[in-house]
Design an enzyme around this catalytic site. Sequence first.
Site, PDB file in Angstrom:
ATOM      1  N   GLU A   1     -22.526 -13.048  -4.127  1.00  0.00           N
ATOM      2  CA  GLU A   1     -22.862 -13.876  -5.285  1.00  0.00           C
ATOM      3  C   GLU A   1     -22.321 -13.288  -6.584  1.00  0.00           C
ATOM      4  O   GLU A   1     -21.989 -14.017  -7.520  1.00  0.00           O
ATOM      5  CB  GLU A   1     -24.364 -14.084  -5.395  1.00  0.00           C
TER       6      GLU A   1
ATOM      7  N   PHE B   1     -41.236 -16.060   0.686  1.00  0.00           N
ATOM      8  CA  PHE B   1     -39.987 -15.528   1.223  1.00  0.00           C
ATOM      9  C   PHE B   1     -38.814 -15.904   0.306  1.00  0.00           C
ATOM     10  O   PHE B   1     -38.642 -17.056  -0.055  1.00  0.00           O
ATOM     11  CB  PHE B   1     -39.746 -16.078   2.642  1.00  0.00           C
ATOM     12  N   GLN B   2     -38.033 -14.910  -0.052  1.00  0.00           N
ATOM     13  CA  GLN B   2     -36.878 -15.067  -0.937  1.00  0.00           C
ATOM     14  C   GLN B   2     -37.243 -15.703  -2.282  1.00  0.00           C
ATOM     15  O   GLN B   2     -36.485 -16.492  -2.831  1.00  0.00           O
ATOM     16  CB  GLN B   2     -35.756 -15.853  -0.245  1.00  0.00           C
TER      17      GLN B   2
ATOM     18  N   LYS C   1     -36.745 -26.014  -4.081  1.00  0.00           N
ATOM     19  CA  LYS C   1     -36.208 -26.779  -2.952  1.00  0.00           C
ATOM     20  C   LYS C   1     -36.752 -28.203  -2.910  1.00  0.00           C
ATOM     21  O   LYS C   1     -36.018 -29.151  -2.636  1.00  0.00           O
ATOM     22  CB  LYS C   1     -36.520 -26.069  -1.633  1.00  0.00           C
TER      23      LYS C   1
ATOM     24  N   MET D   1     -12.199   7.233 -16.108  1.00  0.00           N
ATOM     25  CA  MET D   1     -12.712   7.337 -17.467  1.00  0.00           C
ATOM     26  C   MET D   1     -13.877   8.321 -17.524  1.00  0.00           C
ATOM     27  O   MET D   1     -14.014   9.093 -18.472  1.00  0.00           O
ATOM     28  CB  MET D   1     -13.135   5.962 -17.985  1.00  0.00           C
TER      29      MET D   1
END
Lengths: 173, 552
Positions: free
Chosen positions: B49, B111-112, B161, B468
């Site tokens: 993602e 969940f999630q 959802k 760096m």
Amino acid sequence: MLRHTLAVLVENSPGVLARVAGLFSRRGYNIDSLAVGRTESPDVSRMTIVVDGDERVLEQVTKQLHKLVDVIKINDITVDEYVDRELVLIKVNADPAQRGEVMQIADVFRARIVDLGRRTLTLECTGNDGKINAFEESLRPYGIKELVRTGKIAMLRGTKYTGYQDNGTKEEI
Amino acid sequence: MQKTGAQILVDSLLAEGVDTIFGYPGGVVLPIYDVLYDSEIRHILTRHEQGAAHAADGYARASGKPGVCLATSGPGATNLVTGIANAYMDSIPMVAITGQVATPLLGRDSFQEADITGITLPITKHNFLVKDPKDIARTVREAFYIATSGRPGPVLIDMPKDVSSDMAEHADPGPVQLPGYSVNQEPDPEQLARAVRAIEESERPVIYAGGGVVSGGAHGELLELAEMLLMPVATTLMGLGGFPGNHPLSVGMLGMHGSKYANYAINECDLLIGVGVRFDDRVTSKLEEFAPGAIIMHIDIDPAEIGKNVGVDIPLVGDVRLTLRKMIERLKPRVASQWRDKIAVWKKEHPFEFVENGRIKPQEVIREICNVTKGNARITTEVGQHQMWAAQYYTFTRPRTFISSGGLGTMGFGFPAAIGVQVACSDETVIDIAGDGSIQMNIQELATAVHYNLPVKIAIMNNGFLGMVRQWQELFYNRRYSYTELDNPDFVKLAEAYGAVGIRVTKKSEVRPALEEAMAVAKPVVLDFPIEREENVYPMVPPGEPIHKMLG
């Protein structure tokens, strides 16, 4: 360090308080008090925010608040004539022997007794923060068991007002 | 007409002109993915993602249109966070759509489930949790309006959802009504008059141009104003390409790794005109000694930027292009300028320099990339030494051709961003200039580039170090290289494993042929350049010093 009083009109939508409070914390501004409630319009809430800081800090606070999409209008009313109030509830030890004294103090401050226990009195008092502080100090020797303050709310005096006018713009005085 | 929330969402995106979404599916976004299956919107499946968010960001920077990314709830949404923060710091228009658990499950640690609107409060311009499918069309319209107007930025829409799967009437929401949101377009006429007077009275003016010039499409006006008044122009990292780097009035980048002549010019100017900039600490270094003798003028569309870091004498709040246009209309051209001539001498005396010793030098590789592409490629970078060398040694002449993570400094940004750029600019050469550390932060996106046949080139400046950080350890921590040395994979084999082309360059003489070979291949190519291991980026303003006191 100056203490400023901001009248902030916001959309009455979920999460607005978190947005405002989060902005203060992550940019390191110091909130002295913050009181929120709805206004004459059900879609609009008003926050009275008391913030510590010099002019530069205040300018940034105001500008950053303006960037929040839910913030409709901000007024720094510090320099104007305004009335402000705070409400405090204090539960104080008051044995039957001391009750009279506590009630006398309540009289002086025009406080009201709102509850009575066997050994306690609960008092309510409104006023500006100077008066509330003095009231609190007067009761401290008896033993304060519990205290809650609402934080300051404020409104301009006379015909001036900081209400929401639906002209689609944000304004400042 | 009754539609599912997901159908309303996709139709609303189409109404906003969205043609591409970068995303990754998951449980609670299935209703949306089911609609996308038949949609004319192109969906690019990234492998992480974070890649989707950076690709949407790169797409936006290259095209000027808002980038759109989509992820599922919980870990999908939190994986977007770095990409959203990156877009926020660089003011990039983006709409991030996340799935959320169904409304009855909200707040139960389901969940999630992650409170993504809470998590992204400080890194979005605004965000929404949609609780009713009736609100979707209006929310999408507001989101795009907020993301693209005024100072652009990312906006997040969180879609539970059940909101995606329930039916509702899809009515056009009409024009946007946001009483708390307004954009300042027109500068104040009195301030404009002061600005014009200050420019007329100045003898040593310098323009300090930033990302606002690029995002505001003000490069034409900037060029016109600079030429009219013979004013030297320094750009920030974000402003590169906003003014032609090969123009005689260009003094290149300023700040920590800017050119000496840019920093000298800032130090000695009597008028500093900040255009679409935010006086970032990588530019100003020690604030009290930044442009010490100058009147400071600041043009920005965001009033909160005025006076945030430096005191501003002449603020101009408004659209950058419009403001510059109004200034041009009120000013008279100059015919000569001793100041410009003085800077031209500095430019001759203090060019960017490095020691050539027969080994492969990153500065030379980047110069060759510029030569081979004739300066016409779209360059993205990761973050670190290679990024600064790219800014110094590639000459950017057009806006939106240098795409780099400025404010957040996100390692792993460049490659997925290049994917987004290549999607937006399918006919152009897109090159990610990378370090061996950064490229490994999102190297899984090679699969994406190969799958969609996006012929992105990756040029890895491979020194086996987090370069760096190593440079700082060398200069400020007694060469104690604490955990900055890398054991790298074989990048050529890795490229081949993904189905891309890998080219290793071992000798200096092979640099140019390798680049030409890579450009000729219509596939993603990974170029591995083993460079001098302990090369430093110079000039460098050490932290806390004023910008005219540079090392190197």
